[in-house]
Structures are given as C-alpha cells and as structure tokens.
Design a protein around this motif. Structure first.
Motif, PDB file in Angstrom:
ATOM      1  N   SER A  29       0.791  -1.235   0.000  1.00  0.00           N
ATOM      2  CA  SER A  29       0.000   0.000   0.000  1.00  0.00           C
ATOM      3  C   SER A  29       0.817   1.277   0.000  1.00  0.00           C
ATOM      4  CB  SER A  29      -0.916   0.029   1.228  1.00  0.00           C
ATOM      5  OG  SER A  29      -1.720  -1.110   1.275  1.00  0.00           O
ATOM      6  N   GLU A  30       2.005   1.242   0.566  1.00  0.00           N
ATOM      7  CA  GLU A  30       2.804   2.452   0.755  1.00  0.00           C
ATOM      8  C   GLU A  30       3.615   2.808  -0.486  1.00  0.00           C
ATOM      9  OE1 GLU A  30       3.001   4.543   3.441  1.00  0.00           O
ATOM     10  OE2 GLU A  30       1.350   3.403   4.321  1.00  0.00           O
ATOM     11  N   LYS A  31       3.459   4.011  -0.932  1.00  0.00           N
ATOM     12  CA  LYS A  31       4.216   4.465  -2.106  1.00  0.00           C
ATOM     13  C   LYS A  31       5.713   4.515  -1.812  1.00  0.00           C
ATOM     14  CE  LYS A  31       0.464   6.345  -4.450  1.00  0.00           C
ATOM     15  NZ  LYS A  31      -0.037   5.469  -5.449  1.00  0.00           N
ATOM     16  N   SER A  32       6.096   4.665  -0.534  1.00  0.00           N
ATOM     17  CA  SER A  32       7.506   4.732  -0.175  1.00  0.00           C
ATOM     18  C   SER A  32       8.134   3.358   0.003  1.00  0.00           C
ATOM     19  CB  SER A  32       7.674   5.530   1.117  1.00  0.00           C
ATOM     20  OG  SER A  32       7.027   4.862   2.188  1.00  0.00           O
ATOM     21  N   GLN A  33       7.335   2.296  -0.090  1.00  0.00           N
ATOM     22  CA  GLN A  33       7.881   0.949   0.072  1.00  0.00           C
ATOM     23  C   GLN A  33       7.757   0.195  -1.245  1.00  0.00           C
ATOM     24  OE1 GLN A  33       6.455  -1.003   3.595  1.00  0.00           O
ATOM     25  NE2 GLN A  33       6.999   0.709   4.895  1.00  0.00           N
ATOM     26  N   GLY A  34       6.907  -0.803  -1.320  1.00  0.00           N
ATOM     27  CA  GLY A  34       6.769  -1.589  -2.549  1.00  0.00           C
ATOM     28  C   GLY A  34       6.158  -0.814  -3.693  1.00  0.00           C
ATOM     29  N   ASN A  35       5.255   0.115  -3.361  1.00  0.00           N
ATOM     30  CA  ASN A  35       4.591   0.948  -4.352  1.00  0.00           C
ATOM     31  C   ASN A  35       3.759   0.123  -5.332  1.00  0.00           C
ATOM     32  OD1 ASN A  35       3.870   3.413  -5.400  1.00  0.00           O
ATOM     33  ND2 ASN A  35       5.668   3.583  -6.711  1.00  0.00           N
ATOM     34  N   CYS A  36       3.356  -1.070  -4.923  1.00  0.00           N
ATOM     35  CA  CYS A  36       2.565  -1.960  -5.775  1.00  0.00           C
ATOM     36  C   CYS A  36       1.253  -1.311  -6.196  1.00  0.00           C
ATOM     37  CB  CYS A  36       2.265  -3.264  -5.043  1.00  0.00           C
ATOM     38  SG  CYS A  36       3.701  -4.076  -4.322  1.00  0.00           S
ATOM     39  N   VAL A  37       0.671  -0.553  -5.272  1.00  0.00           N
ATOM     40  CA  VAL A  37      -0.639   0.045  -5.494  1.00  0.00           C
ATOM     41  C   VAL A  37      -0.609   1.123  -6.594  1.00  0.00           C
ATOM     42  CG1 VAL A  37      -0.523   1.857  -3.745  1.00  0.00           C
ATOM     43  CG2 VAL A  37      -2.711   0.733  -4.229  1.00  0.00           C
ATOM     44  N   SER A  38       0.562   1.563  -6.983  1.00  0.00           N
ATOM     45  CA  SER A  38       0.635   2.544  -8.061  1.00  0.00           C
ATOM     46  C   SER A  38       0.292   1.922  -9.415  1.00  0.00           C
ATOM     47  CB  SER A  38       2.024   3.180  -8.128  1.00  0.00           C
ATOM     48  OG  SER A  38       2.178   4.071  -7.057  1.00  0.00           O
ATOM     49  N   CYS A  39       0.459   0.622  -9.525  1.00  0.00           N
ATOM     50  CA  CYS A  39       0.143  -0.067 -10.779  1.00  0.00           C
ATOM     51  C   CYS A  39      -1.052  -1.000 -10.662  1.00  0.00           C
ATOM     52  CB  CYS A  39       1.346  -0.870 -11.258  1.00  0.00           C
ATOM     53  SG  CYS A  39       2.738   0.150 -11.771  1.00  0.00           S
ATOM     54  N   GLU A  51      -3.767   1.466 -12.675  1.00  0.00           N
ATOM     55  CA  GLU A  51      -4.477   0.800 -13.762  1.00  0.00           C
ATOM     56  C   GLU A  51      -3.514   0.198 -14.773  1.00  0.00           C
ATOM     57  OE1 GLU A  51      -6.938   3.880 -15.347  1.00  0.00           O
ATOM     58  OE2 GLU A  51      -8.312   3.856 -13.643  1.00  0.00           O
ATOM     59  N   VAL A  52      -2.222   0.202 -14.465  1.00  0.00           N
ATOM     60  CA  VAL A  52      -1.222  -0.314 -15.399  1.00  0.00           C
ATOM     61  C   VAL A  52      -1.171  -1.830 -15.365  1.00  0.00           C
ATOM     62  CG1 VAL A  52       1.252  -0.342 -15.948  1.00  0.00           C
ATOM     63  CG2 VAL A  52       0.169   1.784 -15.221  1.00  0.00           C
ATOM     64  N   GLY A  53      -1.114  -2.386 -14.161  1.00  0.00           N
ATOM     65  CA  GLY A  53      -1.060  -3.836 -13.988  1.00  0.00           C
ATOM     66  C   GLY A  53      -2.446  -4.400 -13.759  1.00  0.00           C
ATOM     67  N   PRO A  54      -2.553  -5.707 -13.718  1.00  0.00           N
ATOM     68  CA  PRO A  54      -3.867  -6.327 -13.507  1.00  0.00           C
ATOM     69  C   PRO A  54      -4.416  -6.055 -12.103  1.00  0.00           C
ATOM     70  CG  PRO A  54      -2.137  -7.985 -13.445  1.00  0.00           C
ATOM     71  CD  PRO A  54      -1.484  -6.704 -13.857  1.00  0.00           C
ATOM     72  N   VAL A  55      -5.724  -6.047 -11.982  1.00  0.00           N
ATOM     73  CA  VAL A  55      -6.384  -5.977 -10.682  1.00  0.00           C
ATOM     74  C   VAL A  55      -6.052  -7.282  -9.960  1.00  0.00           C
ATOM     75  CG1 VAL A  55      -8.613  -5.899  -9.517  1.00  0.00           C
ATOM     76  CG2 VAL A  55      -8.221  -4.500 -11.562  1.00  0.00           C
ATOM     77  N   LEU A  56      -5.695  -7.191  -8.682  1.00  0.00           N
ATOM     78  CA  LEU A  56      -5.238  -8.371  -7.968  1.00  0.00           C
ATOM     79  C   LEU A  56      -6.268  -8.955  -6.997  1.00  0.00           C
ATOM     80  CD1 LEU A  56      -1.515  -7.402  -7.339  1.00  0.00           C
ATOM     81  CD2 LEU A  56      -2.472  -8.876  -9.107  1.00  0.00           C
ATOM     82  N   ASP A  57      -7.523  -8.587  -7.149  1.00  0.00           N
ATOM     83  CA  ASP A  57      -8.573  -9.179  -6.315  1.00  0.00           C
ATOM     84  C   ASP A  57      -8.559 -10.693  -6.496  1.00  0.00           C
ATOM     85  OD1 ASP A  57      -9.417  -6.656  -5.482  1.00  0.00           O
ATOM     86  OD2 ASP A  57     -10.904  -6.492  -7.091  1.00  0.00           O
ATOM     87  N   GLY A  58      -8.492 -11.438  -5.395  1.00  0.00           N
ATOM     88  CA  GLY A  58      -8.536 -12.892  -5.440  1.00  0.00           C
ATOM     89  C   GLY A  58      -7.279 -13.577  -5.930  1.00  0.00           C
ATOM     90  N   VAL A  59      -6.167 -12.855  -6.052  1.00  0.00           N
ATOM     91  CA  VAL A  59      -4.946 -13.425  -6.621  1.00  0.00           C
ATOM     92  C   VAL A  59      -4.468 -14.660  -5.861  1.00  0.00           C
ATOM     93  CG1 VAL A  59      -3.295 -11.947  -5.365  1.00  0.00           C
ATOM     94  CG2 VAL A  59      -2.676 -12.863  -7.608  1.00  0.00           C
ATOM     95  N   GLY A  60      -4.688 -14.701  -4.549  1.00  0.00           N
ATOM     96  CA  GLY A  60      -4.281 -15.862  -3.764  1.00  0.00           C
ATOM     97  C   GLY A  60      -5.084 -17.112  -4.085  1.00  0.00           C
ATOM     98  N   GLY A 106       8.785  -9.170 -21.171  1.00  0.00           N
ATOM     99  CA  GLY A 106       8.415  -7.871 -21.692  1.00  0.00           C
ATOM    100  C   GLY A 106       7.573  -7.025 -20.743  1.00  0.00           C
ATOM    101  N   THR A 107       7.251  -7.527 -19.563  1.00  0.00           N
ATOM    102  CA  THR A 107       6.458  -6.751 -18.619  1.00  0.00           C
ATOM    103  C   THR A 107       7.209  -5.500 -18.158  1.00  0.00           C
ATOM    104  OG1 THR A 107       5.219  -6.824 -16.538  1.00  0.00           O
ATOM    105  CG2 THR A 107       7.289  -8.030 -16.581  1.00  0.00           C
ATOM    106  N   VAL A 108       6.468  -4.484 -17.781  1.00  0.00           N
ATOM    107  CA  VAL A 108       7.093  -3.274 -17.234  1.00  0.00           C
ATOM    108  C   VAL A 108       7.205  -3.353 -15.715  1.00  0.00           C
ATOM    109  CG1 VAL A 108       6.343  -1.799 -19.128  1.00  0.00           C
ATOM    110  CG2 VAL A 108       4.898  -2.011 -17.089  1.00  0.00           C
ATOM    111  N   MET A 109       6.705  -4.422 -15.116  1.00  0.00           N
ATOM    112  CA  MET A 109       6.804  -4.574 -13.666  1.00  0.00           C
ATOM    113  C   MET A 109       8.272  -4.698 -13.270  1.00  0.00           C
ATOM    114  SD  MET A 109       4.888  -7.291 -11.231  1.00  0.00           S
ATOM    115  CE  MET A 109       5.403  -7.562  -9.555  1.00  0.00           C
TER     116      MET A 109
END
Length: 157
Positions: free
Chosen positions: A54-64, A78-87, A108-111
């Motif tokens: 969640s934190e932009k200063s850490q993983g910053n996953c939520v930015s994508c 909105e860059v990466g896939p929605v991760l609802d239910g990923v587990g 080729g991913t931008v992740m």
C-alpha cells in the motif's frame, strides 16, 4: 552481565536468521518463473505485506495494481492487472517469482524486479546521468517479499 548475555543471544538469533536468507543472485526459478522456496526460510507477515503493498515509499505496488481489499488506499493504479482474489488463482511460489523477477514469468512486462541486483539492461549514466556508484540494492528485502506474498495469499475469491 544479564544485559550483555541477552544482547549476545539476540545477535546470535538474528545472525542465524540472516544466514537462511537467499541472496538475489542465488534465487532458483522454476520453468515458468516460480520460486518454490521461501527467501527467508520462514513465512511472511500478511499485515506487514499489506503495508508494503500500500505504501508508495515501500513496494509501491498500489501505483500499478488496484485492489478492492484496500478501499482506504487512494489513487490505485491501472497499469497492472487488478489483484482481487490473486491468492485463489496463483500459488505462493508463482507470486514470489513474479515479485522477485516478473520477467521470468511475463517476458516484456514493465513490472520491476523487486529482488534483483544484477543483469540490468540500463543502469548506466547514458540514460539519466545518475547511475548507481556502488552495488545495486534490491527494491525489497527478502523478508519484504515474503510479507507481500503472505498478504497476497490472503486474497481469496
């Protein structure tokens, strides 16, 4: 004297824990980019993983990535896939592999590769003039990766 003994015991326990950490260059990937073994030899902390995600200063996953489980986190990506239910549709090994180096799973991913320190294509001065002067550190520590894996595995359909 008690304090010294406790301090020494703490250092020894911490040292033993660090001895189990897999370095970025020693990570073993499966055929499809999965990483079966924990990078730390232990489970992650899902609550810490939620924070890192969640934190932009850490993983910053939520930015994508967007995640309905985080309604309190603004400006989800909105860059990466929605991760609802990923587990529910990815294993811990698959999620760990994607976090360590997503290009092993999705060419080729931008992740970014969150646990990688070598083999980069563009860390030189020719692009930004700000190339690292010493060894490159991973974006996330091994424990951070395990924490994010633990959090994402809680997201079941």
């Amino acid at each position: 004297m008690k304090l010294t003994g406790l301090t020494l015991a703490g250092v020894l326990v911490a040292g033993a824990a660090l001895a189990n950490v897999v370095s970025p260059d020693e990570v073993t990937f499966g055929e499809y980019g999965e990483v079966e073994a924990s990078l730390t030899g232990s489970d992650g902390d899902a609550e810490k993983g939620r924070e890192i995600f969640s934190e932009k200063s850490q993983g910053n996953c939520v930015s994508c990535h967007a995640l309905a489980a985080l309604p309190d986190v603004p400006f989800q990506g909105e860059v990466g896939p929605v991760l609802d239910g990923v587990g529910g549709y990815r294993s811990a090994a698959e999620i760990r592999g994607i976090l360590v180096n997503a290009k092993k799973t999705f060419e080729g991913t931008v992740m970014p590769s969150f646990y990688k320190t070598s083999g980069f294509t563009r860390p030189g001065d020719g692009y930004t003039g700000k190339a690292p002067s010493g060894p490159i550190e991973p974006i996330l520590s091994a424990q951070d990766v395990e924490d994010v894996v633990a959090f994402l595995m809680t997201l079941q359909d």
